[in-house]
Design a protein around this motif. Structure first.
Motif, mmCIF file in Angstrom:
data_model
loop_
_atom_site.group_PDB
_atom_site.id
_atom_site.type_symbol
_atom_site.label_atom_id
_atom_site.label_comp_id
_atom_site.label_asym_id
_atom_site.label_seq_id
_atom_site.Cartn_x
_atom_site.Cartn_y
_atom_site.Cartn_z
ATOM 1 N N LYS A 1 0.754 -1.379 -0.096
ATOM 2 C CA LYS A 1 0.195 -0.050 0.261
ATOM 3 C C LYS A 1 0.682 1.196 0.036
ATOM 4 O O LYS A 1 1.680 1.219 0.822
ATOM 5 C CB LYS A 1 -0.988 -0.007 1.091
ATOM 6 C CG LYS A 1 -2.001 1.213 1.350
ATOM 7 C CD LYS A 1 -2.509 1.351 2.630
ATOM 8 C CE LYS A 1 -3.458 2.429 2.892
ATOM 9 N NZ LYS A 1 -3.816 2.729 4.346
ATOM 10 N N LYS A 2 0.737 2.141 -1.049
ATOM 11 C CA LYS A 2 1.392 3.488 -0.912
ATOM 12 C C LYS A 2 0.833 4.392 0.195
ATOM 13 O O LYS A 2 -0.426 4.524 0.280
ATOM 14 C CB LYS A 2 1.234 3.976 -2.357
ATOM 15 C CG LYS A 2 1.648 5.462 -2.297
ATOM 16 C CD LYS A 2 1.987 6.087 -3.703
ATOM 17 C CE LYS A 2 0.417 6.704 -3.999
ATOM 18 N NZ LYS A 2 0.574 7.624 -5.334
ATOM 19 N N ILE A 3 1.594 4.739 1.029
ATOM 20 C CA ILE A 3 1.143 5.608 2.400
ATOM 21 C C ILE A 3 1.639 7.033 2.248
ATOM 22 O O ILE A 3 1.052 8.096 2.792
ATOM 23 C CB ILE A 3 1.748 5.058 3.569
ATOM 24 C CG1 ILE A 3 3.217 4.867 3.593
ATOM 25 C CG2 ILE A 3 1.007 3.667 3.901
ATOM 26 C CD1 ILE A 3 3.670 4.692 4.993
ATOM 27 N N ALA A 4 2.725 7.429 0.868
ATOM 28 C CA ALA A 4 2.960 8.862 0.931
ATOM 29 C C ALA A 4 3.970 8.939 -0.242
ATOM 30 O O ALA A 4 4.287 7.923 -0.721
ATOM 31 C CB ALA A 4 3.968 9.131 2.181
ATOM 32 N N ALA A 5 3.562 10.348 -0.833
ATOM 33 C CA ALA A 5 4.436 10.468 -2.127
ATOM 34 C C ALA A 5 4.913 12.179 -2.160
ATOM 35 O O ALA A 5 3.827 12.628 -1.706
ATOM 36 C CB ALA A 5 3.719 9.919 -3.365
#
Length: 197
Positions: free
Chosen positions: A15-19
Motif C-alpha cells: 500500500k502506498k502511504i505517501a509520495a
C-alpha cells in the motif's frame, strides 16, 4: 535549467502511504509508523528507485531535522568541492596523456571536464532518461513485486517495451505497486526519439 526537487514514494507492504518531496514523505511516514508500529515500510526515490533510509526515532521534528538538506544552513559543514555551489569533489583516474591534454585546455581540468560532461549529457539525454527509467522500474519491481504472479513474464514484457502485455500480466498485482511501476518505467516504453524528459 532549474533542478527539480527530488521526490520519493513510501509503501507499507503493498500500500502506498505517501509520495512527494522527502521532507513531506518523512513526516507522513513517521506519523504512519507511530500508528502502525509493526508496519514494514519501504521508501523509494522516484527517479532511481534507490531505497531512501530515514531515521524515524523521536518526534516528527526530530526525524525532519536529520534529513540532509533540511538542516540550518549555518550548521552545514563545508568541505572540498565548494558544496554550497553544488560542486562535489571526487577522485577520477585518467592516463597521463589525458591529464596532459586537460592541462592545456582553457580553464584547466575541472572546467574542461564539466563542459565535456554537459555536452555528453545533452547529446544522450533521451537514451539516458530511457535507461534510467528502465533501471528504476526494474529495481522497484524486483523489491516490491518479485513474489507477485507473472513477475518474470512481466519483466520480459517490460524490457521488450510491450506495454499492453505488461499491463495484462500485472493486472492482478496490487494497484499501488502496478501504478508505481508504470509511473517510474514510463519512459522505458518509449522509443529513443520520444524519450526526451
Amino acid at each position: 535549467m532549474e533542478e527539480s526537487i527530488p521526490t520519493c514514494t513510501a509503501f507499507a507492504g503493498h500500500k502506498k502511504i505517501a509520495a512527494g518531496p522527502v521532507v513531506e514523505v518523512a513526516g507522513k511516514v513517521k506519523r504512519y509508523q507511530d500508528k502502525n508500529p509493526d508496519a514494514q515500510i519501504l521508501i523509494f526515490d522516484d527517479s532511481s528507485s534507490q531505497q531512501v533510509e530515514l531515521d524515524l526515532r523521536g518526534t516528527v521534528a526530530d526525524v525532519l531535522s536529520r534529513i540532509p538538506g533540511n538542516q540550518d544552513p549555518d550548521q552545514e559543514k563545508s568541505g572540498p568541492g565548494r558544496p554550497r555551489l553544488g560542486v562535489v569533489s571526487r577522485e577520477i583516474g585518467l592516463l597521463p596523456r589525458h591529464w596532459d591534454w586537460l592541462a592545456l585546455q582553457p580553464g584547466g581540468a575541472s572546467v574542461t571536464l564539466r563542459k565535456l560532461v554537459e555536452e555528453a549529457r545533452k547529446q544522450n539525454r533521451s537514451k539516458d532518461a530511457m535507461r534510467q527509467s528502465q533501471n528504476a522500474a526494474y529495481k522497484f519491481m524486483s523489491a516490491m513485486a518479485g513474489d507477485l504472479p507473472h513477475f518474470e513474464e512481466a519483466t520480459r514484457a517490460f524490457f521488450a517495451k510491450n506495454r499492453s502485455l505488461f499491463e495484462t500480466l500485472t493486472a492482478g498485482w496490487p494497484k499501488d505497486i502496478r501504478d508505481h511501476a508504470l509511473k517510474v518505467g514510463e519512459l522505458a516504453f518509449h522509443d529513443d526519439k520520444s524519450a526526451n524528459p
